[in-house]
Design a protein around this motif. Structure first.
Motif, PDB file in Angstrom:
ATOM      1  N   ASP A  48      91.687-148.991 -36.852  1.00 24.04           N
ATOM      2  CA  ASP A  48      90.711-147.886 -37.499  1.00 24.04           C
ATOM      3  C   ASP A  48      90.116-147.971 -38.985  1.00 24.04           C
ATOM      4  O   ASP A  48      89.060-147.850 -39.330  1.00 24.04           O
ATOM      5  N   LYS A  49      91.217-148.340 -39.702  1.00 23.33           N
ATOM      6  CA  LYS A  49      91.272-148.365 -41.118  1.00 23.33           C
ATOM      7  C   LYS A  49      89.873-149.388 -41.481  1.00 23.33           C
ATOM      8  O   LYS A  49      89.135-149.034 -42.246  1.00 23.33           O
ATOM      9  N   VAL A  50      89.988-150.476 -40.853  1.00 30.92           N
ATOM     10  CA  VAL A  50      88.941-151.444 -41.163  1.00 30.92           C
ATOM     11  C   VAL A  50      87.581-151.283 -40.699  1.00 30.92           C
ATOM     12  O   VAL A  50      86.677-151.285 -41.473  1.00 30.92           O
ATOM     13  N   LEU A  51      87.609-150.730 -39.547  1.00 31.56           N
ATOM     14  CA  LEU A  51      86.250-150.269 -39.202  1.00 31.56           C
ATOM     15  C   LEU A  51      85.727-149.031 -39.630  1.00 31.56           C
ATOM     16  O   LEU A  51      84.350-149.177 -40.091  1.00 31.56           O
ATOM     17  N   ILE A  52      86.296-148.231 -40.141  1.00 33.35           N
ATOM     18  CA  ILE A  52      85.968-146.834 -40.721  1.00 33.35           C
ATOM     19  C   ILE A  52      85.452-147.648 -42.164  1.00 33.35           C
ATOM     20  O   ILE A  52      84.458-147.121 -42.709  1.00 33.35           O
ATOM     21  N   GLN A  53      86.227-148.435 -43.083  1.00 34.89           N
ATOM     22  CA  GLN A  53      85.948-148.672 -44.249  1.00 34.89           C
ATOM     23  C   GLN A  53      84.591-149.591 -44.044  1.00 34.89           C
ATOM     24  O   GLN A  53      83.621-149.449 -45.007  1.00 34.89           O
ATOM     25  N   GLN A  54      84.447-150.333 -43.018  1.00 35.01           N
ATOM     26  CA  GLN A  54      83.167-151.260 -42.861  1.00 35.01           C
ATOM     27  C   GLN A  54      81.953-150.436 -42.713  1.00 35.01           C
ATOM     28  O   GLN A  54      80.710-150.824 -42.916  1.00 35.01           O
ATOM     29  N   LEU A  55      82.163-149.369 -41.631  1.00 34.33           N
ATOM     30  CA  LEU A  55      80.984-148.593 -41.352  1.00 34.33           C
ATOM     31  C   LEU A  55      80.659-147.703 -42.774  1.00 34.33           C
ATOM     32  O   LEU A  55      79.544-147.439 -42.840  1.00 34.33           O
ATOM     33  N   LYS A  56      81.574-147.233 -43.500  1.00 32.65           N
ATOM     34  CA  LYS A  56      81.503-146.759 -44.805  1.00 32.65           C
ATOM     35  C   LYS A  56      80.363-147.599 -45.816  1.00 32.65           C
ATOM     36  O   LYS A  56      79.497-147.023 -46.217  1.00 32.65           O
ATOM     37  N   GLU A  57      80.800-148.660 -45.674  1.00 30.24           N
ATOM     38  CA  GLU A  57      80.039-149.686 -46.448  1.00 30.24           C
ATOM     39  C   GLU A  57      78.717-149.928 -46.147  1.00 30.24           C
ATOM     40  O   GLU A  57      77.692-149.784 -46.841  1.00 30.24           O
ATOM     41  N   MET A  58      78.497-150.047 -44.808  1.00 29.53           N
ATOM     42  CA  MET A  58      77.156-150.086 -44.006  1.00 29.53           C
ATOM     43  C   MET A  58      76.288-149.121 -44.284  1.00 29.53           C
ATOM     44  O   MET A  58      75.023-149.006 -44.539  1.00 29.53           O
ATOM     45  N   GLN A  59      76.903-147.757 -44.292  1.00 29.26           N
ATOM     46  CA  GLN A  59      76.255-146.535 -44.496  1.00 29.26           C
ATOM     47  C   GLN A  59      75.671-146.589 -45.839  1.00 29.26           C
ATOM     48  O   GLN A  59      74.659-146.294 -46.282  1.00 29.26           O
ATOM     49  N   ALA A  60      76.587-147.018 -46.758  1.00 34.67           N
ATOM     50  CA  ALA A  60      76.290-147.006 -48.331  1.00 34.67           C
ATOM     51  C   ALA A  60      75.329-148.051 -48.695  1.00 34.67           C
ATOM     52  O   ALA A  60      74.184-147.718 -49.547  1.00 34.67           O
ATOM     53  N   ASP A  61      75.183-149.071 -47.750  1.00 34.61           N
ATOM     54  CA  ASP A  61      74.129-150.264 -48.167  1.00 34.61           C
ATOM     55  C   ASP A  61      72.894-149.711 -47.451  1.00 34.61           C
ATOM     56  O   ASP A  61      72.130-150.389 -47.454  1.00 34.61           O
ATOM     57  N   GLY A  62      72.937-148.757 -46.684  1.00 35.30           N
ATOM     58  CA  GLY A  62      71.446-148.143 -45.934  1.00 35.30           C
ATOM     59  C   GLY A  62      71.108-148.890 -44.641  1.00 35.30           C
ATOM     60  O   GLY A  62      70.176-148.761 -43.977  1.00 35.30           O
ATOM     61  N   LEU A  63      72.334-149.468 -43.898  1.00 40.39           N
ATOM     62  CA  LEU A  63      72.126-150.092 -42.672  1.00 40.39           C
ATOM     63  C   LEU A  63      72.402-149.079 -41.579  1.00 40.39           C
ATOM     64  O   LEU A  63      71.926-149.337 -40.222  1.00 40.39           O
ATOM     65  N   VAL A  64      73.478-148.120 -41.600  1.00 43.72           N
ATOM     66  CA  VAL A  64      73.940-147.152 -40.601  1.00 43.72           C
ATOM     67  C   VAL A  64      73.886-146.021 -41.029  1.00 43.72           C
ATOM     68  O   VAL A  64      73.871-145.539 -42.217  1.00 43.72           O
ATOM     69  N   ASP A  65      73.413-145.186 -40.231  1.00 47.66           N
ATOM     70  CA  ASP A  65      73.380-143.771 -40.245  1.00 47.66           C
ATOM     71  C   ASP A  65      74.418-143.122 -39.555  1.00 47.66           C
ATOM     72  O   ASP A  65      74.890-143.479 -38.505  1.00 47.66           O
ATOM     73  N   ARG A  66      75.140-142.036 -40.216  1.00 49.63           N
ATOM     74  CA  ARG A  66      76.394-141.416 -39.626  1.00 49.63           C
ATOM     75  C   ARG A  66      75.699-139.924 -39.354  1.00 49.63           C
ATOM     76  O   ARG A  66      75.633-139.281 -40.439  1.00 49.63           O
ATOM     77  N   THR A  67      76.244-139.629 -38.003  1.00 56.96           N
ATOM     78  CA  THR A  67      75.815-138.115 -37.807  1.00 56.96           C
ATOM     79  C   THR A  67      77.007-137.406 -37.452  1.00 56.96           C
ATOM     80  O   THR A  67      77.584-137.913 -36.440  1.00 56.96           O
ATOM     81  N   ASP A  68      77.657-136.588 -38.271  1.00 61.92           N
ATOM     82  CA  ASP A  68      78.739-135.589 -37.724  1.00 61.92           C
ATOM     83  C   ASP A  68      78.152-134.246 -37.227  1.00 61.92           C
ATOM     84  O   ASP A  68      77.504-133.536 -37.838  1.00 61.92           O
ATOM     85  N   HIS A  69      78.634-134.071 -36.088  1.00 59.51           N
ATOM     86  CA  HIS A  69      78.101-132.975 -35.529  1.00 59.51           C
ATOM     87  C   HIS A  69      78.946-131.674 -35.561  1.00 59.51           C
ATOM     88  O   HIS A  69      78.592-130.610 -34.881  1.00 59.51           O
ATOM     89  N   HIS A  70      79.861-131.943 -36.297  1.00 62.02           N
ATOM     90  CA  HIS A  70      80.663-130.606 -36.782  1.00 62.02           C
ATOM     91  C   HIS A  70      81.287-129.863 -35.633  1.00 62.02           C
ATOM     92  O   HIS A  70      80.979-128.671 -35.405  1.00 62.02           O
ATOM     93  N   GLU A  71      81.957-130.724 -34.676  1.00 62.93           N
ATOM     94  CA  GLU A  71      82.336-130.137 -33.505  1.00 62.93           C
ATOM     95  C   GLU A  71      83.843-130.089 -33.381  1.00 62.93           C
ATOM     96  O   GLU A  71      84.482-131.212 -34.083  1.00 62.93           O
ATOM     97  N   VAL A  72      84.411-129.385 -32.560  1.00 61.22           N
ATOM     98  CA  VAL A  72      86.054-129.536 -32.298  1.00 61.22           C
ATOM     99  C   VAL A  72      86.192-130.015 -30.652  1.00 61.22           C
ATOM    100  O   VAL A  72      85.586-129.240 -30.024  1.00 61.22           O
ATOM    101  N   PRO A  73      86.683-131.163 -30.375  1.00 64.25           N
ATOM    102  CA  PRO A  73      87.152-132.196 -31.231  1.00 64.25           C
ATOM    103  C   PRO A  73      85.893-132.910 -31.932  1.00 64.25           C
ATOM    104  O   PRO A  73      84.742-132.795 -31.639  1.00 64.25           O
ATOM    105  N   PRO A  74      86.233-133.661 -32.991  1.00 64.06           N
ATOM    106  CA  PRO A  74      85.242-134.203 -33.887  1.00 64.06           C
ATOM    107  C   PRO A  74      84.341-135.223 -32.935  1.00 64.06           C
ATOM    108  O   PRO A  74      84.851-135.823 -32.164  1.00 64.06           O
ATOM    109  N   ARG A  75      83.024-135.181 -33.304  1.00 67.09           N
ATOM    110  CA  ARG A  75      82.039-136.089 -32.717  1.00 67.09           C
ATOM    111  C   ARG A  75      81.237-136.549 -33.724  1.00 67.09           C
ATOM    112  O   ARG A  75      80.295-135.833 -34.504  1.00 67.09           O
ATOM    113  N   VAL A  76      81.292-137.833 -33.800  1.00 67.21           N
ATOM    114  CA  VAL A  76      80.638-138.538 -34.895  1.00 67.21           C
ATOM    115  C   VAL A  76      79.659-139.648 -34.295  1.00 67.21           C
ATOM    116  O   VAL A  76      80.490-140.287 -33.500  1.00 67.21           O
TER     117      VAL A  76
END
Length: 132
Positions: A48-76
């Motif tokens: 989880d740690k590595v995948l989250i880190q790499q997804l954040k990097e790809m988001q920062a680089d403009g490759l990936v969009d992350r959509t947080d639906h602000h639901e419980v349980p969390p849906r991203v």
């Protein structure tokens, strides 16, 4: 501060794809939007740690969009941006090469494992060179 000079086009690609799991994440996202757990299962073997880190990097680089639906349980959800999709489109020839040469690469990896068997972990750790 000087800007980085790239040696060739592949150097440019590696600047955004550095990291073992980014290529696989982009490959799976090229087939559609994925929730986090779905993407992690599709990739397999990544923490989880590595995948989250790499997804954040790809988001920062403009490759990936992350959509947080602000639901419980969390849906991203994760999806490719147009920039990320343009990069993922280049994976076809690499996938074809891998499929064509899978048996040969399996033999190469097996030989490498035999050659490094018995060497101390400090010598064969990823990113280090085995002493000869």
């Amino acid at each position: 501060m000087s800007s980085r000079r790239f040696v060739c086009g592949l150097d440019v690609v590696l600047a955004v794809l550095g990291g073992k799991w980014k290529l696989l994440a982009l490959y799976h996202l090229a087939h559609g939007t994925h929730r986090y757990a779905q993407l992690r299962r599709a990739i397999g073997g990544v923490s989880d740690k590595v995948l989250i880190q790499q997804l954040k990097e790809m988001q920062a680089d403009g490759l990936v969009d992350r959509t947080d639906h602000h639901e419980v349980p969390p849906r991203v959800d994760y999806a490719l941006t147009p920039f990320g999709r343009s990069l993922a489109e280049s994976f076809g020839p690499l996938c074809e090469w891998g499929t064509r040469h899978e048996a040969e690469v399996e033999r190469v990896v097996a030989r490498r494992q035999v050659a490094t068997a018995g060497l101390p972990d400090a010598i064969t750790a990823p990113g280090t060179r085995a002493a000869r």
